[in-house]
Scaffold this motif. Structure first.
Motif, PDB file in Angstrom:
ATOM      1  N   PRO A  38      -8.044   8.121   6.414  1.00 38.47           N
ATOM      2  CA  PRO A  38      -8.408   7.892   5.012  1.00 38.47           C
ATOM      3  C   PRO A  38      -9.413   6.758   4.835  1.00 38.47           C
ATOM      4  O   PRO A  38      -9.607   5.938   5.736  1.00 38.47           O
ATOM      5  N   VAL A  39     -10.024   6.754   3.668  1.00 35.54           N
ATOM      6  CA  VAL A  39     -10.877   5.635   3.235  1.00 35.54           C
ATOM      7  C   VAL A  39     -10.044   4.808   2.255  1.00 35.54           C
ATOM      8  O   VAL A  39      -9.440   5.355   1.336  1.00 35.54           O
ATOM      9  N   ILE A  40     -10.016   3.495   2.497  1.00 30.84           N
ATOM     10  CA  ILE A  40      -9.225   2.601   1.646  1.00 30.84           C
ATOM     11  C   ILE A  40     -10.156   1.671   0.880  1.00 30.84           C
ATOM     12  O   ILE A  40     -10.962   0.961   1.482  1.00 30.84           O
ATOM     13  N   ASP A  41     -10.028   1.669  -0.434  1.00 32.00           N
ATOM     14  CA  ASP A  41     -10.767   0.731  -1.286  1.00 32.00           C
ATOM     15  C   ASP A  41      -9.813  -0.431  -1.568  1.00 32.00           C
ATOM     16  O   ASP A  41      -8.971  -0.366  -2.466  1.00 32.00           O
ATOM     17  N   LEU A  42      -9.959  -1.475  -0.763  1.00 31.59           N
ATOM     18  CA  LEU A  42      -8.999  -2.592  -0.773  1.00 31.59           C
ATOM     19  C   LEU A  42      -9.347  -3.550  -1.915  1.00 31.59           C
ATOM     20  O   LEU A  42     -10.415  -4.164  -1.901  1.00 31.59           O
ATOM     21  N   GLY A  43      -8.452  -3.669  -2.895  1.00 30.14           N
ATOM     22  CA  GLY A  43      -8.786  -4.448  -4.095  1.00 30.14           C
ATOM     23  C   GLY A  43      -9.742  -3.636  -4.944  1.00 30.14           C
ATOM     24  O   GLY A  43     -10.797  -4.115  -5.345  1.00 30.14           O
ATOM     25  N   LEU A  65      -6.096   0.129  -3.600  1.00 26.35           N
ATOM     26  CA  LEU A  65      -4.982  -0.814  -3.612  1.00 26.35           C
ATOM     27  C   LEU A  65      -5.389  -2.013  -4.457  1.00 26.35           C
ATOM     28  O   LEU A  65      -6.493  -2.535  -4.301  1.00 26.35           O
ATOM     29  N   ASP A  66      -4.508  -2.448  -5.358  1.00 26.85           N
ATOM     30  CA  ASP A  66      -4.820  -3.611  -6.198  1.00 26.85           C
ATOM     31  C   ASP A  66      -3.509  -4.120  -6.791  1.00 26.85           C
ATOM     32  O   ASP A  66      -2.504  -3.399  -6.802  1.00 26.85           O
ATOM     33  N   THR A  67      -3.535  -5.359  -7.277  1.00 26.39           N
ATOM     34  CA  THR A  67      -2.318  -5.914  -7.893  1.00 26.39           C
ATOM     35  C   THR A  67      -2.434  -6.010  -9.411  1.00 26.39           C
ATOM     36  O   THR A  67      -1.491  -6.465 -10.051  1.00 26.39           O
ATOM     37  N   SER A  68      -3.575  -5.625  -9.973  1.00 28.33           N
ATOM     38  CA  SER A  68      -3.745  -5.730 -11.426  1.00 28.33           C
ATOM     39  C   SER A  68      -3.421  -4.394 -12.082  1.00 28.33           C
ATOM     40  O   SER A  68      -4.143  -3.404 -11.893  1.00 28.33           O
ATOM     41  N   LEU A  84      -3.304   5.645  -5.618  1.00 29.69           N
ATOM     42  CA  LEU A  84      -3.520   4.225  -5.932  1.00 29.69           C
ATOM     43  C   LEU A  84      -2.209   3.475  -5.733  1.00 29.69           C
ATOM     44  O   LEU A  84      -1.148   3.955  -6.138  1.00 29.69           O
ATOM     45  N   HIS A  85      -2.288   2.314  -5.085  1.00 30.63           N
ATOM     46  CA  HIS A  85      -1.096   1.512  -4.816  1.00 30.63           C
ATOM     47  C   HIS A  85      -1.188   0.216  -5.613  1.00 30.63           C
ATOM     48  O   HIS A  85      -2.226  -0.438  -5.575  1.00 30.63           O
ATOM     49  N   ASN A  86      -0.093  -0.155  -6.276  1.00 30.22           N
ATOM     50  CA  ASN A  86      -0.030  -1.480  -6.888  1.00 30.22           C
ATOM     51  C   ASN A  86       0.701  -2.375  -5.885  1.00 30.22           C
ATOM     52  O   ASN A  86       1.926  -2.419  -5.848  1.00 30.22           O
ATOM     53  N   ALA A  87      -0.069  -3.048  -5.043  1.00 26.84           N
ATOM     54  CA  ALA A  87       0.539  -3.843  -3.956  1.00 26.84           C
ATOM     55  C   ALA A  87      -0.441  -4.908  -3.497  1.00 26.84           C
ATOM     56  O   ALA A  87      -1.658  -4.710  -3.557  1.00 26.84           O
ATOM     57  N   PRO A  88       0.084  -6.046  -3.049  1.00 28.16           N
ATOM     58  CA  PRO A  88      -0.813  -7.102  -2.554  1.00 28.16           C
ATOM     59  C   PRO A  88      -1.385  -6.771  -1.183  1.00 28.16           C
ATOM     60  O   PRO A  88      -0.673  -6.212  -0.320  1.00 28.16           O
TER      61      PRO A  88
END
Ligand SMILES: C[S@@+](CC[C@H](N)C(=O)[O-])C[C@H]1O[C@@H](n2cnc3c(N)ncnc32)[C@H](O)[C@@H]1O
Length: 260
Positions: A38-43, A65-68, A84-88
Motif C-alpha cells: 500500500p501507499v501510506i499518506d502519513l499525517g 493516518l492522522d490524529t486530527s 483512514l486511521h485516526n492514530a498517532p
C-alpha cells in the motif's frame, strides 16, 4: 497544560496551492517502479495530497493516518483514500509492508527524528520508499519573531525546549538514513506571494493555521490580542507589505527520499 486545539481545515486550506506545491515536488521524485504494497499518506491532514497519490499510483491501496478528527473528516470527504486511521504516527504499525510512506509537512511536529525515521524505514517493503518534506523555517523571521514575542509576553510558559529546531538540514537526514538504502536530500526556498489579508499581516494569515497554533495555545486566550498585534507590527518590518497589501514570504522546505 492546556491541550493543543485541533487543526482548522478551513484556515489551513486558505493557502492550498502554496502548501500543495512541495507535496507535488516531493512526489515527482518518487520512482514509479515501487514494490507491491500500500501507499501510506502519513499525517494526511485534510487529504490535500490524496488525489495526487491516487493519480500517481492508480489501483494501489491508499491509506491515510492522522490524529486530527477535523482534518480526517475533510480527508474522508475527498474520497481519495481506501482507509483512514485516526492514530498517532508514533504508535503506527502497518498491517502490510508499505511500498511508499509519504509524509508532507507533518514530521516537524514530532521529535526524535533519529529514532523515528529509521523505525518508519523498517516498516517498508524491500525496494519501498520513505518520502518526507518538512518546513525548514526555524531561523526565518516569521518563526523567530513568533518565538521571541511569545517569550516576552509569557516567559513563565516558555522554556528552552520551545526554542529547539524540530527540523535539521538535509545533509543531517542524508547521514542519518544513508546506511539504510539510497538517499536523496535537498532544500528549496519557495518565494510565496501572499494576498492581502483582513485585519492581519498576510504572513500571519499563513502561519496562524500551523506554527502559531501551539504558541497561541501556550499563551492562553487572554494574551492573544497583545501578542498578535506585536507580531503583525514586527512582520510589517520583516516582510513589508506591497502597495496592494500583499507580501512576499520566502519559505524554506527540507526534502528527502530513502529507498530501502
Ligand atoms: C500541516 S498538516 C499537513 C497535512 C497534509 N500532509 C498536507 O500535506 O496537507 C499536519 C498534519 O499532521 C497531523 N499530525 C501532527 N502530529 C501528528 C501525529 N503525531 N500523528 C499523526 N498525525 C499528526 C496533524 O493533525 C495535521 O493534520
Amino acid at each position: 497544560m492546556r491541550p493543543v486545539t485541533d487543526w482548522n481545515p478551513e484556515s489551513y486550506a486558505r493557502f492550498a496551492a502554496l502548501r500543495l506545491r512541495p507535496a507535488s515536488d516531493l512526489l515527482a521524485q518518487v520512482p514509479q517502479d515501487l514494490p507491491a504494497g500500500p501507499v501510506i499518506d502519513l499525517g494526511c491532514g485534510n487529504g490535500a495530497a490524496g488525489r495526487l497519490l491516487r493519480n500517481r499510483f492508480p489501483g494501489r491501496r491508499l491509506e491515510g493516518l492522522d490524529t486530527s478528527a477535523a482534518m480526517l473528516a475533510v480527508a474522508t470527504a475527498t474520497g481519495s483514500y481506501d482507509l483512514l486511521h485516526n492514530a498517532p504516527i508514533e504508535d503506527w504499525q502497518p498491517d502490510d509492508a508499505p511500498a511508499l510512506i509519504f509524509s508532507n509537512a507533518v514530521l516537524q511536529w514530532l521529535g526524535d527524528h533519529a529514532g523515528l525515521l529509521p523505525r518508519l524505514a523498517r516498516h517498508l517493503a524491500p525496494g519501498g520508499v520513505l518520502a518526507v518534506q518538512m518546513p525548514g523555517q526555524h531561523e526565518a523571521p516569521s518563526h523567530v519573531l513568533a518565538r521571541t514575542l511569545a517569550r516576552e509576553v509569557a516567559p513563565d510558559r516558555w522554556n528552552a525546549a520551545h526554542d529547539r529546531a524540530a527540523v535539521a538540514d538535509p545533509e543531517t537526514y542524508w547521514r542519518l538514513l544513508s546506511g539504510l538504502g539510497s538517499v536523496t536530500a535537498w532544500e528549496t526556498t519557495y518565494i510565496q506571494h501572499l494576498p492581502p489579508a483582513v485585519d492581519r499581516h498576510p504572513v500571519r494569515a499563513f502561519t496562524e493555521s500551523t506554527v502559531l497554533r501551539p504558541i497561541l495555545d501556550r499563551l492562553g486566550k487572554a494574551q492573544d490580542a497583545g501578542f498578535l498585534a506585536s507580531y503583525d507590527a514586527a512582520l510589517d518590518v520583516a516582510y513589508p507589505r506591497l502597495p496592494d497589501g500583499s507580501a512576499v514570504f520566502p519559505f524554506r522546505r527540507v526534502f528527502f527520499l530513502l529507498r530501502v
